[in-house]
Scaffold this active site. Structure first.
Site, PDB file in Angstrom:
ATOM      1  N   ASP A 249      -2.522  -0.802  -1.295  1.00 16.10           N
ATOM      2  CA  ASP A 249      -3.388  -1.887  -1.724  1.00 16.10           C
ATOM      3  C   ASP A 249      -2.954  -3.148  -0.979  1.00 16.10           C
ATOM      4  OD1 ASP A 249      -4.983  -3.560  -3.316  1.00 16.10           O
ATOM      5  OD2 ASP A 249      -4.697  -2.272  -5.061  1.00 16.10           O
TER       6      ASP A 249
ATOM      7  N   HIS B 200      -8.319  -0.942 -12.704  1.00 18.51           N
ATOM      8  CA  HIS B 200      -7.334  -1.700 -13.479  1.00 18.51           C
ATOM      9  C   HIS B 200      -7.835  -3.067 -13.940  1.00 18.51           C
ATOM     10  CE1 HIS B 200      -7.200  -3.138  -9.425  1.00 18.51           C
ATOM     11  NE2 HIS B 200      -6.515  -4.194  -9.820  1.00 18.51           N
ATOM     12  N   ASP B 201      -9.061  -3.419 -13.576  1.00 18.85           N
ATOM     13  CA  ASP B 201      -9.630  -4.696 -14.024  1.00 18.85           C
ATOM     14  C   ASP B 201     -10.755  -4.491 -15.027  1.00 18.85           C
ATOM     15  OD1 ASP B 201      -8.071  -6.067 -12.117  1.00 18.85           O
ATOM     16  OD2 ASP B 201      -9.610  -5.811 -10.585  1.00 18.85           O
TER      17      ASP B 201
HETATM   18  C1  GLC Z   1      -8.537  -8.080  -7.493  1.00 14.42           C
HETATM   19  C2  GLC Z   1      -7.600  -7.158  -8.237  1.00 14.42           C
HETATM   20  C3  GLC Z   1      -7.139  -7.849  -9.482  1.00 14.42           C
HETATM   21  C4  GLC Z   1      -6.367  -9.084  -9.081  1.00 14.42           C
HETATM   22  C5  GLC Z   1      -7.218  -9.984  -8.193  1.00 14.42           C
HETATM   23  C6  GLC Z   1      -6.380 -11.019  -7.491  1.00 14.42           C
HETATM   24  O1  GLC Z   1      -9.720  -8.294  -8.160  1.00 14.42           O
HETATM   25  O2  GLC Z   1      -8.257  -5.947  -8.494  1.00 14.42           O
HETATM   26  O3  GLC Z   1      -6.337  -7.032 -10.288  1.00 14.42           O
HETATM   27  O4  GLC Z   1      -5.971  -9.786 -10.227  1.00 14.42           O
HETATM   28  O5  GLC Z   1      -7.883  -9.280  -7.177  1.00 14.42           O
HETATM   29  O6  GLC Z   1      -5.581 -10.421  -6.531  1.00 14.42           O
END
Ligand code: GLC
Length: 556
Positions: free
Chosen positions: A121, A346-347
């Site tokens: 990631d 995860h969001d």
């Molecule tokens: C993306 C990720 C999230 C994170 C955000 C800032 O949306 O999926 O979990 O908080 O970016 O990096």
């Protein structure tokens, strides 16, 4: 499972070569199934209550057995963990919470040894405010790192730009009486990609990991890499709550802050780096917007390989709605492009909880997801039917509810979405032992879901009708029938809550039927050929689909 091999490097090279091109001309990723691991919550190998890299390694055989070919691991790089790894303080080092660089190398090797793939990631848009680059940058206007971030001097905010999380994205730094820009949260300052030095360092970061053997990347908020260089004000909008499909919100259109041509161009530059390897590399961008807009980021050989398509998250449980969605994504992502199929991450809220925690409905949608052209993405625990937890805001660790404080409750009710991402990040449920076998520590970093005694890998493995075993057989079916991942749609229609799709590939045809009714539906199959149920395990009556049943017809 794996006996010690005297020349592991050679063995891995052979496995990778053998799995690089499948089904004739297609690169590996076109038929792959991706599983997202949130490392903090997957498996804790050292008893500190936090999942780690060694924990992931010890569970690779579970994933292999499930049929997973590619894993995407959420960030495990050095980080103060203010956003649990999406705030990076060193892109080329591993956070002590998760292990060491040696563990990481072992993970890459062990994944490859099983003929699987690994995506890391990459958070290219921003760093942590604790990154040495930002500390230097903030220290003085003359610092060589000053221009690595986006600074504007003055007492007043430079313009009206809002961050993705609401409120102004400009943050004041008294030391130099200047504002810095952060697309997400204030402790995640955006890097300045207009500065060639910064850009080149970040491309070098991608190279660093590709050299270590990773097969590609998931790219965090890639829609925000560039902002308007003239800092023009965004126009107003009546829209309050942004969505994945339309990120305008907080009463503003993101004309100058998201999906800029610079970001699309940057996708091409990243692709050039990836193309310098003989192995085909894969990149999926987290970008937001309508399919016909965000597809501009993609290009088989000239852009990202794919982008996440999030409309599926909110598609109502109706044959017509899913039928239209499949049509829309399929027509926008014609060969050589292809759609992605995502149910949660995860969001986002756990998908089964969008279905009222109904396993029968989840089975239908899972069979739909795993029988479409493109790449299915599974979020850890989705295969078990892990539910959205309920964690009070006051004990949340996620920085988003913290930002909103008391307003979080109201916003959650208003938008119908969870504002507390802890709720979809609870520990993986492995077995019925304390803390679901995730950790030996009494206090896992987040509480384990209360239903872990029944919803877990161990008990679902033993139950032949479990969701887990359905996922196993669906993934196997997908592997054995490349027509599912690659076949074109010949016809798609829906009638009386039954969705029907006919697909072709290399002169072969299949028909897929999905019954969205809670009652049996009469259907008509061709006279010859075989029918297999995707959701129900008994012999089926030929011209009847049971409630929420999906089935496939194949020629003899
Ligand atoms: C993306 C990720 C999230 C994170 C955000 C800032 O949306 O999926 O979990 O908080 O970016 O990096």
């Amino acid at each position: 499972m794996w006996k010690k091999c005297k020349k592991p490097g050679l063995l891995i090279a052979v496995i990778i070569l053998a799995t690089t091109w499948v089904h004739g001309q297609e690169p590996w990723y076109k038929t792959t199934t991706v599983y997202q691991i949130y490392p903090r919550s997957f498996y804790d190998s050292n008893g500190d209550g936090i999942g780690d890299i060694k924990g992931i390694i010890s569970k690779l055989d579970y994933l292999k057995d499930l049929g997973i070919e590619t894993i995407w691991v959420s960030p495990f790089f050095s980080s103060p963990q203010a956003d649990f790894g999406y705030d990076i303080s060193n892109f080329k080092a591993i956070s002590a919470d998760y292990g060491t660089m040696e563990d990481c190398q072992e993970l890459i090797q062990e994944v490859h040894r099983r003929g699987m793939r690994i995506l890391l990631d990459l958070v290219m848009n921003h760093t942590s405010d604790q990154h040495p680059w930002f500390i230097e940058s903030a220290s003085s206007e003359n610092n060589p790192k000053r221009n690595w971030y986006i600074w504007k001097k003055g007492k007043m905010k430079p313009n009206n730009w809002k961050s993705m999380t609401g409120g102004s994205g400009w943050n004041y730094s008294p030391k130099t009486e200047s504002w810095y820009w952060a697309s997400f949260l204030p402790f995640q300052p955006d890097l300045n990609y207009y500065n060639p030095e910064t850009k080149s360092e970040m491309l070098q970061t991608a190279r660093f990991w590709l050299e270590k053997g990773v097969d590609g990347f998931r790219l965090d908020i890639f829609n925000c890499i560039y902002e308007d260089s003239l800092f023009r004000n965004n126009p107003g909008s009546l829209k309050m709550v942004p969505s994945e499909e339309n990120t305008n919100g907080f009463f503003q259109k993101n004309l100058y802050t998201q999906n800029q041509t610079g970001s699309i161009q940057f996708a091409r530059e990243l692709r050039q780096v990836m193309n310098s390897y003989t192995e085909p590399k894969y990149a999926v961008g987290e970008v937001f917007g309508k399919a016909n807009l965000i597809k501009q980021f993609c290009g088989n050989d000239s852009g990202l390989t794919s982008v996440f398509l999030f409309k599926s998250l909110h598609t109502p449980f109706k044959a017509s709605k899913w039928g239209k969605l499949i049509q829309e994504l399929d027509s926008n992502f014609q060969n050589p492009l292809f759609p992605t199929w995502v149910l949660s991450n995860h969001d986002k809220k756990r998908f089964i909880s969008r279905m009222g925690n109904r396993i029968d409905k989840m089975k239908l949608i899972a069979s739909l997801q795993l029988t479409q052209r493109g790449i299915p993405f599974l979020y850890y625990g989705e295969e078990l039917g892990m539910k959205q937890a309920q964690i009070p805001f006051k004990s949340s660790l996620d920085p988003i509810p913290k930002k909103y404080g008391r307003l979080a409750n109201t916003l959650a009710k208003w938008s119908g979405e969870s504002m507390n991402r802890d709720e979809c990040r609870t520990p993986m449920q492995w077995d019925s032992s304390p803390n679901a076998g995730f950790t030996t520590n009494k206090s896992p970093w987040l509480p384990v879901n209360g239903d872990y005694q029944t919803i877990n890998v161990e008990s679902e493995t033993l139950d032949q009708f479990s969701l887990l075993n359905q996922y196993r057989s669906l993934i196997r079916l997908r592997k054995e029938n490349p027509i599912l991942a690659l076949g074109q749609i010949q016809e798609i229609k829906w009638k009386r809550k039954v969705l029907q799709i006919t697909r072709n590939w290399k002169g072969k045809t299949i028909i897929l039927l999905y019954n969205f009714r809670g009652k049996a539906s009469k259907v008509k199959w061709p006279e010859t050929g075989k029918i297999y149920s995707l959701t129900h395990h008994f012999q089926k009556e030929r011209n009847l689909l049971r409630p929420y049943e999906a089935a496939i017809w194949k020629e003899d």
